[in-house]
Design an enzyme around this catalytic site. Structure first.
Site, PDB file in Angstrom:
ATOM      1  N   GLY A   4     -10.541  -5.905   6.012  1.00  0.00           N
ATOM      2  CA  GLY A   4     -10.515  -6.057   7.462  1.00  0.00           C
ATOM      3  C   GLY A   4     -11.380  -7.217   7.927  1.00  0.00           C
ATOM      4  O   GLY A   4     -11.683  -8.144   7.172  1.00  0.00           O
TER       5      GLY A   4
ATOM      6  N   ASP B 227      -0.787  -1.597  -4.139  1.00  0.00           N
ATOM      7  CA  ASP B 227      -2.161  -1.925  -3.749  1.00  0.00           C
ATOM      8  C   ASP B 227      -2.958  -0.650  -3.503  1.00  0.00           C
ATOM      9  O   ASP B 227      -2.526   0.215  -2.732  1.00  0.00           O
ATOM     10  CB  ASP B 227      -2.111  -2.786  -2.475  1.00  0.00           C
ATOM     11  CG  ASP B 227      -3.455  -3.401  -2.126  1.00  0.00           C
ATOM     12  OD1 ASP B 227      -4.291  -3.574  -3.038  1.00  0.00           O
ATOM     13  OD2 ASP B 227      -3.656  -3.729  -0.940  1.00  0.00           O
TER      14      ASP B 227
ATOM     15  N   ASN C  99      -4.294  -9.515   3.884  1.00  0.00           N
ATOM     16  CA  ASN C  99      -3.469  -8.597   4.666  1.00  0.00           C
ATOM     17  C   ASN C  99      -3.812  -8.700   6.150  1.00  0.00           C
ATOM     18  O   ASN C  99      -2.967  -9.066   6.967  1.00  0.00           O
ATOM     19  CB  ASN C  99      -3.656  -7.158   4.178  1.00  0.00           C
ATOM     20  CG  ASN C  99      -2.735  -6.174   4.884  1.00  0.00           C
ATOM     21  OD1 ASN C  99      -1.720  -6.557   5.456  1.00  0.00           O
ATOM     22  ND2 ASN C  99      -3.085  -4.894   4.868  1.00  0.00           N
TER      23      ASN C  99
ATOM     24  N   HIS D 257     -10.613  -8.699  -3.321  1.00  0.00           N
ATOM     25  CA  HIS D 257      -9.998  -8.000  -2.197  1.00  0.00           C
ATOM     26  C   HIS D 257     -10.674  -8.452  -0.904  1.00  0.00           C
ATOM     27  O   HIS D 257     -11.765  -9.006  -0.916  1.00  0.00           O
ATOM     28  CB  HIS D 257     -10.157  -6.486  -2.361  1.00  0.00           C
ATOM     29  CG  HIS D 257      -9.224  -5.890  -3.356  1.00  0.00           C
ATOM     30  ND1 HIS D 257      -8.256  -4.972  -3.017  1.00  0.00           N
ATOM     31  CD2 HIS D 257      -9.094  -6.088  -4.698  1.00  0.00           C
ATOM     32  CE1 HIS D 257      -7.579  -4.626  -4.102  1.00  0.00           C
ATOM     33  NE2 HIS D 257      -8.073  -5.288  -5.135  1.00  0.00           N
ATOM     34  N   GLY D 258     -10.024  -8.206   0.222  1.00  0.00           N
ATOM     35  CA  GLY D 258     -10.630  -8.565   1.506  1.00  0.00           C
ATOM     36  C   GLY D 258     -10.690 -10.059   1.717  1.00  0.00           C
ATOM     37  O   GLY D 258     -11.696 -10.589   2.177  1.00  0.00           O
ATOM     38  N   GLY D 259      -9.600 -10.775   1.391  1.00  0.00           N
ATOM     39  CA  GLY D 259      -9.606 -12.240   1.495  1.00  0.00           C
ATOM     40  C   GLY D 259      -9.646 -12.762   2.915  1.00  0.00           C
ATOM     41  O   GLY D 259      -9.943 -13.937   3.143  1.00  0.00           O
TER      42      GLY D 259
ATOM     43  N   ASP E 293      -6.521   2.593  -8.263  1.00  0.00           N
ATOM     44  CA  ASP E 293      -7.866   2.513  -7.699  1.00  0.00           C
ATOM     45  C   ASP E 293      -8.617   3.802  -8.006  1.00  0.00           C
ATOM     46  O   ASP E 293      -8.531   4.784  -7.281  1.00  0.00           O
ATOM     47  CB  ASP E 293      -7.785   2.282  -6.187  1.00  0.00           C
ATOM     48  CG  ASP E 293      -9.157   2.109  -5.551  1.00  0.00           C
ATOM     49  OD1 ASP E 293     -10.175   2.255  -6.260  1.00  0.00           O
ATOM     50  OD2 ASP E 293      -9.206   1.830  -4.331  1.00  0.00           O
TER      51      ASP E 293
ATOM     52  N   SER F  97       0.846  -1.188   0.000  1.00  0.00           N
ATOM     53  CA  SER F  97       0.000   0.000   0.000  1.00  0.00           C
ATOM     54  C   SER F  97       0.883   1.240   0.000  1.00  0.00           C
ATOM     55  O   SER F  97       2.080   1.166   0.318  1.00  0.00           O
ATOM     56  CB  SER F  97      -0.902   0.013   1.243  1.00  0.00           C
ATOM     57  OG  SER F  97      -0.118   0.208   2.414  1.00  0.00           O
TER      58      SER F  97
ATOM     59  N   ASN G 251      -6.481 -11.180  -2.282  1.00  0.00           N
ATOM     60  CA  ASN G 251      -5.650 -10.349  -1.421  1.00  0.00           C
ATOM     61  C   ASN G 251      -5.834 -10.703   0.053  1.00  0.00           C
ATOM     62  O   ASN G 251      -6.975 -10.807   0.536  1.00  0.00           O
ATOM     63  CB  ASN G 251      -6.014  -8.874  -1.615  1.00  0.00           C
ATOM     64  CG  ASN G 251      -5.680  -8.372  -2.999  1.00  0.00           C
ATOM     65  OD1 ASN G 251      -5.318  -9.128  -3.900  1.00  0.00           O
ATOM     66  ND2 ASN G 251      -5.795  -7.066  -3.179  1.00  0.00           N
TER      67      ASN G 251
END
Length: 288
Positions: free
Chosen positions: A178, A84, A231, A207-209, A105, A49, A229
């Protein structure tokens, strides 16, 4: 080997698996992810990021660290350094610094401005052999200062962005950055399937895996998701392992105050979490 993400995601799309994007935050994160990917013979995308890049010293520092580790740790699997949720200017800086993939983005803009800016990033990145991810439909939640309202992407708008020549597309389908709340409704597979049909052979990005049930992950992959993704989940296990180290007062034993010893449990926890995700995504053994 440091590469663009385009080829690895095309292979994932055709092979029915997904490549993990694991965000890096420091040296330990990077080393843990690279070593685990090498052990599992899995291609990997290192997500960075803008906030994390600044924390680590800047885009050039990140590129230098990753290149050095690939050489010194004898990493043979394909590795991509990916910006990202990049801003328009951030994507340009990452390209200049030597990132091999960028996400612009533009989901906060109206679709026409998103298209205009995405087109410019595609032209610049592709002239240097760098892959591009774009986004349609804001992803809910907050990640490193980037917030999303969580709308479902318009399949027609997805097609307009895909037609610009991007390499892979992130589309909001109910996913959240999150932790997922207890009342989360789940992923909207009808929208995902429509997006897949509209964008043809475009690898899609989830996203948001963190926290998405395995059955939903598998179904997403069957509908064209080729990049997932992760995180928050790595941050959580790192935090838990580090907390335990202090709760057990290991920092007071011998040279337990050495930062290398303090960070070791979190490092090991990240490795195991990345290994678990690689197997769920099905990318293990795909880079021999």
């Amino acid at each position: 080997m440091l590469v663009s993400a385009e080829k690895m995601l095309q292979e994932a799309f055709k092979g029915g698996y997904a490549v993990g994007q694991f965000n890096i935050n420091n040296l330990e994160w990077t080393k843990a992810i690279l070593l685990t990917s090498e052990e599992e013979k899995s291609p990997v995308i290192l997500g960075v990021s803008e906030g994390a890049a600044k924390y680590m010293g800047g885009y050039n520092t990140v590129v230098g660290m990753v290149k050095g580790m690939i050489k010194d740790l004898d990493i043979t699997v394909d590795v991509s350094i990916h910006l990202d949720h990049g801003s328009f200017e951030g994507a340009k800086k990452a390209i200049e610094a030597g990132f091999t993939s960028v996400m612009f983005d533009g989901s906060k803009y109206d679709i026409d401005e998103n298209i205009e800016k995405t087109k410019e990033i595609v032209e610049l990145a592709h002239s240097k052999g760098i892959s591009v991810e774009a986004e349609v439909g804001s992803i809910s939640g907050e990640e490193d200062g980037v917030e999303g309202i969580g709308e479902l992407a318009s399949p027609d708008e997805c097609k307009r962005i895909a037609d610009l020549g991007i390499d892979f597309l992130a589309a909001g389908i109910g996913n959240i950055h999150g932790r997922y709340p207890e009342n989360w409704k789940g992923l909207d597979f009808e929208v995902l399937e429509e997006i897949k049909n509209k964008t043809k052979n475009m690898p899609l990005v989830l996203h948001g895996g963190t926290g998405i049930p395995e059955d939903m992950i598998k179904k997403s992959i069957s509908l064209g998701v080729s990049k997932i993704n992760v995180n928050t989940e790595c941050q959580l296990v790192f935090q838990e392992a580090t907390r335990k180290y202090f709760e057990e007062k290991k920092d007071l034993q011998g040279k337990g105050y050495d930062p290398r010893k303090i960070l070791a449990p979190g490092f090991d926890a990240i490795k195991e979490k990345v290994r678990e995700k690689i197997h769920i995504f099905g990318s293990n053994g795909k880079d021999k």
